[in-house]
Design a protein around this motif. Structure first.
Motif, PDB file in Angstrom:
ATOM      1  N   TYR A   1       0.507   8.349   3.744  1.00 33.30           N
ATOM      2  CA  TYR A   1       0.430   7.566   2.368  1.00 33.30           C
ATOM      3  C   TYR A   1       1.392   7.784   1.453  1.00 33.30           C
ATOM      4  CZ  TYR A   1      -4.511   6.220   4.535  1.00 33.30           C
ATOM      5  OH  TYR A   1      -5.183   6.264   5.436  1.00 33.30           O
TER       6      TYR A   1
ATOM      7  N   ASN B   1       1.366   2.636   2.611  1.00 34.38           N
ATOM      8  CA  ASN B   1       1.632   3.288   3.631  1.00 34.38           C
ATOM      9  C   ASN B   1       2.632   3.574   4.993  1.00 34.38           C
ATOM     10  OD1 ASN B   1      -1.132   3.614   2.362  1.00 34.38           O
ATOM     11  ND2 ASN B   1      -1.766   2.162   3.709  1.00 34.38           N
TER      12      ASN B   1
ATOM     13  N   THR C   1       0.622  -1.461   0.632  1.00 34.81           N
ATOM     14  CA  THR C   1      -0.348  -0.195   0.070  1.00 34.81           C
ATOM     15  C   THR C   1       0.689   1.100   0.088  1.00 34.81           C
ATOM     16  OG1 THR C   1      -0.009   0.211   2.536  1.00 34.81           O
ATOM     17  CG2 THR C   1      -1.683  -1.278   1.606  1.00 34.81           C
TER      18      THR C   1
END
Length: 67
Positions: A35, A20, A18
């Motif tokens: 992010y 993240n 992701t």
């Protein structure tokens, strides 16, 4: 969560799928998620002698964040 030796950051976790980056600061138990953080920034943060300074230059205010 990977705990780090820093006066500003308690722990970090990066998800390669992701992109993240989760950060727990020493000032409190809340997890902040940044992010679209690329691997090179995560690895740079891990290797930085001053994790707080690296974070402020390369991550803070450059990535969307939620908590």
């Amino acid at each position: 969560m990977q705990y780090v030796n820093s006066s500003a950051i308690h722990g970090i976790n990066w998800n390669a799928q992701t992109l993240n980056l989760d950060v727990i600061f020493t000032s409190g138990p809340r997890v902040y998620t940044y992010y679209d953080v690329p691997r090179w920034k995560y690895e740079g943060l891990l290797g930085a002698s001053s994790k707080g300074s690296y974070f402020n230059i390369h991550i803070r205010d450059q990535h969307r964040v939620s908590w």
